[in-house]
Design a protein around this motif. Structure first.
Motif, PDB file in Angstrom:
ATOM      1  N   LYS A  71      38.472  66.875  16.267  1.00  9.12           N
ATOM      2  CA  LYS A  71      38.801  68.303  16.283  1.00  9.12           C
ATOM      3  C   LYS A  71      39.326  68.781  14.928  1.00  9.12           C
ATOM      4  O   LYS A  71      39.181  69.948  14.566  1.00  9.12           O
ATOM      5  CB  LYS A  71      39.872  68.518  17.358  1.00  9.12           C
ATOM      6  CG  LYS A  71      39.909  69.901  17.936  1.00  9.12           C
ATOM      7  CD  LYS A  71      40.758  69.863  19.187  1.00  9.12           C
ATOM      8  CE  LYS A  71      41.403  71.183  19.481  1.00  9.12           C
ATOM      9  NZ  LYS A  71      42.251  71.099  20.662  1.00  9.12           N
ATOM     10  N   ALA A 114      41.269  64.132  18.967  1.00 14.51           N
ATOM     11  CA  ALA A 114      42.107  64.970  18.097  1.00 14.51           C
ATOM     12  C   ALA A 114      41.646  64.867  16.642  1.00 14.51           C
ATOM     13  O   ALA A 114      41.705  65.850  15.890  1.00 14.51           O
ATOM     14  CB  ALA A 114      43.569  64.564  18.223  1.00 14.51           C
ATOM     15  N   HIS A 161      34.116  72.832  18.291  1.00 16.83           N
ATOM     16  CA  HIS A 161      33.437  72.372  19.512  1.00 16.83           C
ATOM     17  C   HIS A 161      31.923  72.492  19.375  1.00 16.83           C
ATOM     18  O   HIS A 161      31.183  71.591  19.751  1.00 16.83           O
ATOM     19  CB  HIS A 161      33.918  73.184  20.716  1.00 16.83           C
ATOM     20  CG  HIS A 161      35.038  72.514  21.441  1.00 16.83           C
ATOM     21  ND1 HIS A 161      34.890  71.933  22.676  1.00 16.83           N
ATOM     22  CD2 HIS A 161      36.314  72.298  21.072  1.00 16.83           C
ATOM     23  CE1 HIS A 161      36.035  71.388  23.049  1.00 16.83           C
ATOM     24  NE2 HIS A 161      36.920  71.609  22.095  1.00 16.83           N
ATOM     25  N   GLY A 182      39.875  61.911  25.466  1.00 15.50           N
ATOM     26  CA  GLY A 182      40.557  63.188  25.265  1.00 15.50           C
ATOM     27  C   GLY A 182      41.061  63.248  23.833  1.00 15.50           C
ATOM     28  O   GLY A 182      40.387  62.770  22.913  1.00 15.50           O
TER      29      GLY A 182
HETATM   30  P1  ADP Z   1      43.295  66.256  26.255  1.00 17.75           P
HETATM   31  O1  ADP Z   1      43.432  66.607  27.716  1.00 17.75           O
HETATM   32  O2  ADP Z   1      43.624  64.838  25.913  1.00 17.75           O
HETATM   33  O3  ADP Z   1      43.902  67.216  25.290  1.00 17.75           O
HETATM   34  P2  ADP Z   1      40.417  66.763  26.674  1.00 17.75           P
HETATM   35  O4  ADP Z   1      40.041  65.739  27.693  1.00 17.75           O
HETATM   36  O5  ADP Z   1      40.445  68.197  27.039  1.00 17.75           O
HETATM   37  O6  ADP Z   1      41.752  66.356  25.898  1.00 17.75           O
HETATM   38  O7  ADP Z   1      39.393  66.583  25.467  1.00 17.75           O
HETATM   39  C1  ADP Z   1      39.510  67.320  24.306  1.00 17.75           C
HETATM   40  C2  ADP Z   1      38.957  66.513  23.154  1.00 17.75           C
HETATM   41  O8  ADP Z   1      37.565  66.314  23.360  1.00 17.75           O
HETATM   42  C3  ADP Z   1      39.132  67.236  21.836  1.00 17.75           C
HETATM   43  O9  ADP Z   1      40.037  66.512  21.046  1.00 17.75           O
HETATM   44  C4  ADP Z   1      37.728  67.263  21.242  1.00 17.75           C
HETATM   45  O10 ADP Z   1      37.713  66.773  19.919  1.00 17.75           O
HETATM   46  C5  ADP Z   1      36.906  66.340  22.113  1.00 17.75           C
HETATM   47  N1  ADP Z   1      35.544  66.865  22.290  1.00 17.75           N
HETATM   48  C6  ADP Z   1      35.188  68.072  22.768  1.00 17.75           C
HETATM   49  N2  ADP Z   1      33.849  68.214  22.750  1.00 17.75           N
HETATM   50  C7  ADP Z   1      33.351  67.071  22.243  1.00 17.75           C
HETATM   51  C8  ADP Z   1      32.026  66.588  21.951  1.00 17.75           C
HETATM   52  N3  ADP Z   1      30.936  67.317  22.194  1.00 17.75           N
HETATM   53  N4  ADP Z   1      31.923  65.350  21.441  1.00 17.75           N
HETATM   54  C9  ADP Z   1      32.991  64.588  21.208  1.00 17.75           C
HETATM   55  N5  ADP Z   1      34.253  64.991  21.444  1.00 17.75           N
HETATM   56  C10 ADP Z   1      34.432  66.207  21.958  1.00 17.75           C
END
Ligand code: ADP
Length: 416
Positions: free
Chosen positions: A282, A279, A287, A239
């Motif tokens: 991001k 993070a 995305h 995440g």
């Molecule tokens: P949390 O609940 O910890 O905020 P999530 O489990 O929703 O996070 O995951 C979000 C994270 O996943 C974001 O920080 C994003 O950078 C990462 N993310 C989203 N899509 C991808 C991808 N295709 N490859 C790698 N990381 C990703």
């Protein structure tokens, strides 16, 4: 056959999932919130039940709730909160750290400014404390709203209160505290406590023999959702941060690295959390870019870029250095190469994390399920598998509410 309900109270909202006897999801409702307190939790709980649909409610046979670990409440004799709850990340207990260190065993997870025990000690110096009768976790209080019983918790929610998970009792050092009488009786997660209250049977048309079970914490519930249940099975959550959990026969606790173990039946779920993770990705990529660039990267090829991706300096696990600087250079002009370097570096940190857990006594890593936003990235799974040397899979289910529904259904074999 009857349906089982798992209710998740996480940091960004509440969710309910109903499953049938084949563990298929038959209904799901979400209620978003941020920084919610007990008034909002109660509203959310009833909103979720209201919106499940008549046909689902009329088939319910069991319910369990997971809360956020170390989100706690002080209640009077009738279960009314005496003040706002203290949330999981609230560090006001810092002034009591030395007092806790003086009584708790070394490396115990209560030795933290945000532990449930630190929050209890903070409350003990407030005026309202004289009216207190029960100290409860979020999940305990929400379950009370369903079954009406106070002073009941589970050994997952009680870990950061100081409950002795090896001997399944409160330790003497905790019993010696003057406020010990406020602490709940502790059961295994997934223990039947009572049937649902008659007023809720009437209000929601739920069968009157629907049983309410003890719950768990949000992160354990997410692990249970994955279905991982053998020694050496692990779940990595990709995440915003990187969280590792490894099922082991050995208990591992090391407060230097923020590593502690939860009991799961006769096994231990050891784990640690790194500040690296999604993070940082991001910050540099959208995305769409993450998805499209990743598909264009050859995951079998090693990137020689060696970063330590952090948003700000400081790391606890797998390297304990509060001043560890982020390393994000050299940065190539080609964004694909930069992303490849980031994914490769986070995979190296993940591998170091599992190595650290094993060095400290956890079982050999056998397989890794993946959850969180980054788990769906197939290129990253290939990169991670190269570093981890074991099969890396995508979790079929990762919602905490699903794991808690399995708990309510009594289908978590580890807890039998
Ligand atoms: P949390 O609940 O910890 O905020 P999530 O489990 O929703 O996070 O995951 C979000 C994270 O996943 C974001 O920080 C994003 O950078 C990462 N993310 C989203 N899509 C991808 C991808 N295709 N490859 C790698 N990381 C990703």
């Amino acid at each position: 056959m009857g349906l089982s309900l798992g209710i998740d109270f996480g940091t960004s909202g509440a969710r309910v999932i109903a499953i049938d006897s084949s563990k298929n999801i038959v209904a799901e409702v979400h209620y978003p919130f941020t920084n919610a307190n007990f008034q909002d939790w109660q509203k959310a709980l009833f909103y979720l039940l209201d919106n499940l649909g008549d046909s689902v409610r009329s088939e319910l046979k069991s319910i369990a709730i997971n809360g956020t670990s170390s989100t706690v409440l002080l209640c009077d004799n009738w279960g009314n909160p005496l003040s706002e709850a203290i949330l999981y990340n609230d560090g006001r207990g810092i002034a009591f750290l030395e007092a806790i260190k003086a009584i708790a065993p070394p490396h115990h997870p209560v030795i933290s400014a945000t532990s449930s025990l630190a929050k209890l000690l903070w409350w003990s110096e407030q005026e309202i404390f004289s009216q207190a009768r029960y100290f409860l976790s979020q999940a305990d209080w929400l379950a009370f709203l369903l079954h009406g019983k106070l002073g009941i918790s589970d050994y997952h929610n009680a870990l950061k209160l100081g409950y002795d998970l090896e001997n399944l009792c409160y330790p003497q050092w905790l019993e010696n505290l003057p406020m010990f009488n406020l602490l709940p009786e502790i059961f295994a997660p997934g223990t039947a406590i009572d049937t649902i209250k008659p007023d809720l049977v009437t209000r929601f048309a739920i069968p009157k023999d629907c049983l309410i079970y003890t719950g768990t914490t949000d992160s354990i519930a997410a692990f249970l959702a994955s279905g991982a249940n053998s020694l050496g099975a692990a779940v990595t959550s990709l995440g915003s941060t990187l969280v590792l959990k490894l099922l082991s026969s050995q208990k591992v606790d090391d407060s230097n690295y923020g590593i502690y173990s939860h009991r799961l039946g006769n096994l231990w779920l050891t784990g640690g959390a790194s500040n690296t993770g999604g993070a940082v990705l991001k910050k540099f990529f959208s995305h769409e870019e993450l998805r499209n660039y990743s598909l264009a990267i050859d995951g079998e090829k090693e990137s020689n870029l060696d970063y330590y991706p952090l948003l700000k300096a400081g790391e606890r696990f797998p390297i304990n250095d509060p001043f560890l600087p982020a390393k994000l250079t050299p940065r190539p002009d080609n964004p694909l190469e930069f992303l490849h370097g980031l994914l490769e570096s986070i995979a190296r940190i993940e591998a170091l994390g599992y190595q650290r857990l094993q060095e400290l006594g956890a079982n050999k890593l056998e397989r890794v399920d993946s959850a969180g936003g980054g788990a769906k990235n197939p290129t990253w799974r290939i990169i991670r598998q190269r570093h981890l040397g074991v099969p890396v899979l995508l979790s079929q289910q990762e919602q905490a509410a699903y794991g808690t529904a399995l708990l309510a259904q009594q289908s978590v074999t580890l807890l039998k």
